[in-house]
Structures are given as structure tokens and as C-alpha cells.
Design a protein around this motif. Structure first.
Motif, PDB file in Angstrom:
ATOM      1  N   ASP A  54      -6.077  -6.438   6.697  1.00  0.00           N
ATOM      2  CA  ASP A  54      -6.399  -5.315   6.133  1.00  0.00           C
ATOM      3  C   ASP A  54      -5.773  -4.105   7.218  1.00  0.00           C
ATOM      4  OD1 ASP A  54      -8.015  -5.995   4.455  1.00  0.00           O
ATOM      5  OD2 ASP A  54      -9.924  -6.264   5.819  1.00  0.00           O
ATOM      6  N   ARG A  55      -5.087  -4.363   8.263  1.00  0.00           N
ATOM      7  CA  ARG A  55      -4.277  -3.517   9.164  1.00  0.00           C
ATOM      8  C   ARG A  55      -2.863  -3.336   8.784  1.00  0.00           C
ATOM      9  NH1 ARG A  55      -6.239  -4.766  15.280  1.00  0.00           N
ATOM     10  NH2 ARG A  55      -8.443  -4.436  15.168  1.00  0.00           N
ATOM     11  N   GLU A  56      -2.071  -4.488   8.528  1.00  0.00           N
ATOM     12  CA  GLU A  56      -0.908  -4.319   8.308  1.00  0.00           C
ATOM     13  C   GLU A  56      -0.293  -4.310   7.012  1.00  0.00           C
ATOM     14  OE1 GLU A  56       1.009  -4.517  11.117  1.00  0.00           O
ATOM     15  OE2 GLU A  56      -0.866  -4.577  12.183  1.00  0.00           O
ATOM     16  N   ARG A  59       3.076  -6.607   2.100  1.00  0.00           N
ATOM     17  CA  ARG A  59       4.339  -7.045   1.707  1.00  0.00           C
ATOM     18  C   ARG A  59       4.907  -7.427   2.958  1.00  0.00           C
ATOM     19  NH1 ARG A  59       9.745  -4.911   0.974  1.00  0.00           N
ATOM     20  NH2 ARG A  59       9.116  -3.399   2.094  1.00  0.00           N
ATOM     21  N   HIS A  60       5.026  -7.032   3.962  1.00  0.00           N
ATOM     22  CA  HIS A  60       5.586  -7.462   5.212  1.00  0.00           C
ATOM     23  C   HIS A  60       5.219  -8.695   5.606  1.00  0.00           C
ATOM     24  CE1 HIS A  60       7.294  -3.273   6.332  1.00  0.00           C
ATOM     25  NE2 HIS A  60       7.830  -3.653   5.230  1.00  0.00           N
ATOM     26  N   LEU A  61       3.828  -9.038   5.387  1.00  0.00           N
ATOM     27  CA  LEU A  61       3.057 -10.032   5.971  1.00  0.00           C
ATOM     28  C   LEU A  61       3.638 -11.442   4.981  1.00  0.00           C
ATOM     29  CD1 LEU A  61      -0.492  -9.324   6.665  1.00  0.00           C
ATOM     30  CD2 LEU A  61       1.185 -10.043   8.235  1.00  0.00           C
ATOM     31  N   GLU A 114      -4.356  -3.795  -4.222  1.00  0.00           N
ATOM     32  CA  GLU A 114      -3.714  -2.473  -3.857  1.00  0.00           C
ATOM     33  C   GLU A 114      -2.656  -2.096  -4.574  1.00  0.00           C
ATOM     34  OE1 GLU A 114      -0.458  -1.252  -0.085  1.00  0.00           O
ATOM     35  OE2 GLU A 114      -1.737  -3.132   0.036  1.00  0.00           O
ATOM     36  N   LEU A 115      -1.905  -2.833  -5.396  1.00  0.00           N
ATOM     37  CA  LEU A 115      -0.939  -2.311  -6.563  1.00  0.00           C
ATOM     38  C   LEU A 115      -1.439  -1.928  -7.837  1.00  0.00           C
ATOM     39  CD1 LEU A 115       2.067  -4.689  -5.395  1.00  0.00           C
ATOM     40  CD2 LEU A 115       1.927  -2.573  -4.640  1.00  0.00           C
ATOM     41  N   SER A 116      -2.782  -2.356  -8.178  1.00  0.00           N
ATOM     42  CA  SER A 116      -3.253  -2.507  -9.531  1.00  0.00           C
ATOM     43  C   SER A 116      -4.143  -1.233  -9.744  1.00  0.00           C
ATOM     44  CB  SER A 116      -3.832  -3.618  -9.937  1.00  0.00           C
ATOM     45  OG  SER A 116      -2.885  -4.625  -9.827  1.00  0.00           O
ATOM     46  N   HIS A 178       3.467   0.196   4.181  1.00  0.00           N
ATOM     47  CA  HIS A 178       2.178   0.702   3.383  1.00  0.00           C
ATOM     48  C   HIS A 178       1.095  -0.004   3.888  1.00  0.00           C
ATOM     49  CE1 HIS A 178       4.586   3.118   0.554  1.00  0.00           C
ATOM     50  NE2 HIS A 178       5.688   2.206   0.985  1.00  0.00           N
ATOM     51  N   VAL A 179       0.014   0.842   4.353  1.00  0.00           N
ATOM     52  CA  VAL A 179      -1.148   0.032   4.873  1.00  0.00           C
ATOM     53  C   VAL A 179      -2.343   0.748   4.243  1.00  0.00           C
ATOM     54  CG1 VAL A 179      -0.174  -0.860   7.065  1.00  0.00           C
ATOM     55  CG2 VAL A 179      -1.323   1.414   6.998  1.00  0.00           C
ATOM     56  N   VAL A 180      -3.434   0.001   4.003  1.00  0.00           N
ATOM     57  CA  VAL A 180      -4.661   0.715   3.492  1.00  0.00           C
ATOM     58  C   VAL A 180      -5.662   1.336   4.191  1.00  0.00           C
ATOM     59  CG1 VAL A 180      -4.601  -0.805   1.524  1.00  0.00           C
ATOM     60  CG2 VAL A 180      -5.948  -1.477   3.274  1.00  0.00           C
TER      61      VAL A 180
END
Length: 407
Positions: A54-56, A59-61, A114-116, A178-180
Motif C-alpha cells: 500500500d505504501r510503495e 509496478r516497481h515491486l 489501481e489501473l482499472s 506512482h503510489v496510492v
């Protein structure tokens, strides 16, 4: 595309490793040990990974996970090819890959959410499932037929190549970080909590637990999810013994069973989103888990390969449809900034249950009978079906607010 390619490699890796261990040890208990060793380290990570997700940047993860697992698989593949490998190295590789899986899967689910757009969640989950099960379909059809020719080392090299392709696909999804959470990083968070990493961690975990506790529908569907995961992953203990002990078809029969499962799951993508919308997620999950339960009971009595393949096809279809329905329902009920933590709560429960069921099924299958072990898996699915359909009195559209958390 990333999941289509990656899951083909992972499916081949898992199938080849299971078959290699069974052929070396001739014991279902060794497969149970493999499942347990996969699970315990992952459980130790789960209380923290939900907060990380939730923090990071998700996609990078995923990219880091693909890179780390790919390099490990390459190292073990070289050991196998040069005849320098030992059994403990295969177990160790599988443990690390499993830890990566339990961080990867909630991350990719959260990334898809997140993307949808909200009205496209079922379709997005179906597309994700198409990639995952398409990869398993090719793996199931491929590994059983090539294992005798290229061996475990060749399979692991193919798996490494799929990680490379997957990494490049995720690299192209978007640019930047990008993070939420940042815009709401201090949402309901006192200053003395925001400034202390440990207090912030416990505050964020308490936030997710409070949300779950206040949502009966989330508790019930999450419980069904946990049972679904435990039963599905415990099946790894029984699939290769079914081919070896009941059907007497060896690696080729194992390949056909995996093919039937993956084909069923892949076909389910064509109808899962539409039927879930028409029936409602709870009814869809109940139907799917009922099918899985019945087929699990019947698998112990089937001694004909085509019938067993058909039962695996039905089970794969139930797995695909049920997985899409569960994740869609949870995505609609859980806010994006809580998705990683809420998912991991039920993943934690499911993997904890899996430790017990894997050992139990392995012991029962080896000492009493494989049919009894399959019946235990069927019972898990049956209980999950009851949890999914249990009345809640809640509507999906009402469950989008974040609960107030006191300091």
C-alpha cells in the motif's frame, strides 16, 4: 502479457520440481514438506508485506520480484545442469520463489485495481486470469511431455527466460513512481504516529483490521477466499500421486492433468465476468466451490485418464471463475489504499490453514489412502461454499468508506 509468459515458466517450474521430488523420494510426505516450507517464511513476511504494497509503487515491486526470482532460478538451473545440485537447494529455491509469489500476487491484484475503472474490475480480473491460466495451460501441456527430454535444468532455464520477458513487460506499463497513499498519508493519523515508523505501521495495520471487523461481507468472502487458497494449494500434494498411484501414467499423465486444469481455468475467462455480474459474486463463488468440492471427492475414485482430465477441467473452470468472482467482489468492497493489507490478512489465514492441511493430506494420502486425502480437500471447498453464501445484509455499493481509527 507479463503474466501469460511468467506463469508459463512458473507452472513448468512447479510441475517439474514436484515430479522430480516425488520420483526421488517416492513419498507424498516429501511433497507436504515442500508445501509447508513454502508457506512458513511467506507467513512471516505477510504481516509486513501488506503495508509495503500500500505504501510503495506496485509496478516497481513486481519488477524487483521478477528480477530477484529470475536470478535465483538461473543459479539453480546452472547447478542442476552441471550436476552440482542437492535436494536442499531445490527446496531453498522453492521457498524463496514462494515468498516472492505471496508478495507478487496481492501486489498484482492491487495494481490491477489501481489501473482499472470501477465498472471494469470484472473484465480486468478476467483478463488477468486469462494471462495467468493461459500460461499454466501451456505449462501443463508442455512440461509433462518435455521433462523426460530436457530434465529439471532445462525447465528452469525456460523459467528464467520468462522472468526476463515479464520484467520487460512491466517496465513498459507506465513511467515514473506512482503510489496510492501519499495524498492521504496522514489520513486520520496523529502527528506523533506519523513521525514514528513503528507506530505508523501498527496504526496502518489497525486501520485494516478495523475495516474488516466492521464489514461482515468482507469477513465472510475473505474466509471463503482463505479456504479456497488453502484447498487449491494443498492440491499440489495430490496431483502427481494421482498420476503415479491411481492412473499409473507417470509424467505424461501428470502433464495431461495439469493441461485439463489449466484449460478449464482458461475457458472460464470467456464467461466469468458476465455470469458473475448476472448471478452476483456470492452465488458465483458458492457454485464454483461446490463444483470443486464434488470433483475432489470424485477424483479419488477415477482410474480412467480421460475422466480424470475432465474432472480436472471442471475444477480448473471452477478455480478460474471462483477466483475472478472473489477478487472482483473484494475490489469493489475494499478501498484502494487498504487493498494490500486486507488481502494479506486473508492470505495469511489461508496459508496458515494450508500448513495444517498439507501435512494432514500428505499423511492421510501416504498412510491411509489418496482418496481420503482428496476428500479432505473437498471438505475445505465445501466449507468455503457455505461461507460465501452466508447472509450478510450488506450491499457492495455501500462498502467504500474508510473506517475512523482512533489514536
Amino acid at each position: 502479457m507479463a503474466n501469460l509468459v511468467s506463469m508459463m515458466g512458473s507452472g513448468m517450474n512447479g510441475a517439474a520440481l514436484n515430479w522430480s521430488i516425488l520420483q526421488t523420494t517416492h513419498s507424498e510426505m516429501s511433497l507436504s514438506l515442500l508445501v509447508v516450507l513454502q508457506t512458513i517464511p511467506a507467513m512471516l513476511l505477510m504481516p509486513f508485506s501488506g503495508v509495503i504494497i500500500d505504501r510503495e509503487d506496485r509496478r516497481h515491486l513486481v519488477m524487483w520480484l521478477d528480477a530477484a526470482r529470475g536470478l535465483l532460478v538461473l543459479a539453480v538451473a546452472l547447478l542442476v545442469l552441471f550436476h552440482r545440485s542437492h535436494m536442499w537447494e531445490l527446496y531453498f529455491m522453492n521457498i524463496i520463489i514462494s515468498i516472492g509469489f505471496w508478495l507478487f500476487w496481492p501486489t498484482i491484484n492491487a495494481l490491477i485495481q489501481e489501473l482499472s475503472h470501477e465498472d471494469q474490475l470484472a473484465s480486468s480480473n478476467s483478463l488477468l486470469m486469462a494471462g495467468v491460466q493461459g500460461g499454466w495451460l501451456m505449462a501443463g501441456a508442455f512440461v509433462g511431455f518435455v521433462y523426460n527430454h530436457i530434465g529439471l535444468g532445462g525447465v528452469l532455464l525456460i523459467d528464467f527466460a520468462t522472468y526476463v520477458v515479464s520484467f520487460l513487460c512491466y517496465f513498459g506499463v507506465r513511467q515514473g513512481r506512482h503510489v496510492v497513499m501519499p495524498a492521504q498519508d496522514n489520513f486520520n493519523m496523529p502527528e506523533h504516529v506519523a513521525g514514528d515508523a513503528l507506530k505508523r505501521y501498527f496504526h496502518e495495520m489497525r486501520e485494516s483490521f478495523t475495516f474488516i471487523r466492521q464489514r461482515r461481507a468482507v469477513v465472510l468472502m475473505g474466509s471463503a477466499w482463505s479456504l479456497f487458497l488453502a484447498a487449491m494449494l494443498t492440491q499440489a500434494v495430490t496431483t502427481s500421486p494421482i498420476s503415479d498411484r491411481i492412473l499409473h501414467k507417470g509424467a505424461v499423465g501428470y502433464g495431461w492433468l495439469n493441461f485439463g486444469w489449466a484449460m478449464g481455468a482458461f475457458v472460464s475467462v470467456a464467461y466469468a465476468a458476465r455470469t458473475t455480474s448476472r448471478m452476483g459474486a456470492r452465488h458465483a463463488v458458492t457454485l464454483c466451490m461446490t463444483v470443486l468440492a464434488v470433483c475432489s471427492f470424485l477424483m479419488g475414485t477415477s482410474k480412467i485418464l480421460p475422466l480424470s482430465i475432465f474432472l480436472f477441467f471442471l475444477m480448473g473452470s471452477g478455480r478460474g471463475w471462483g477466483g475472478i468472482a472473489i477478487t472482483t467482489d473484494m475490489m469493489q468492497r475494499v478501498p484502494k489504499q487498504l487493498m494490500g493489507r486486507v488481502q494479506n490478512t486473508f492470505y495469511f489465514l489461508g496459508t496458515g490453514l494450508q500448513i495444517f492441511t498439507a501435512l494432514l493430506v500428505g499423511y492421510v494420502a501416504h498412510h491411509i489412502g489418496l482418496a481420503r486425502g482428496l476428500a479432505i480437500i473437498g471438505a475445505l471447498y465445501a466449507v468455503g461454499a457455505v461461507a460465501a453464501i452466508w447472509p450478510t445484509g450488506e450491499r457492495v455499493t455501500e462498502l467504500t468508506e474508510i473506517p475512523e481509527i482512533s489514536s
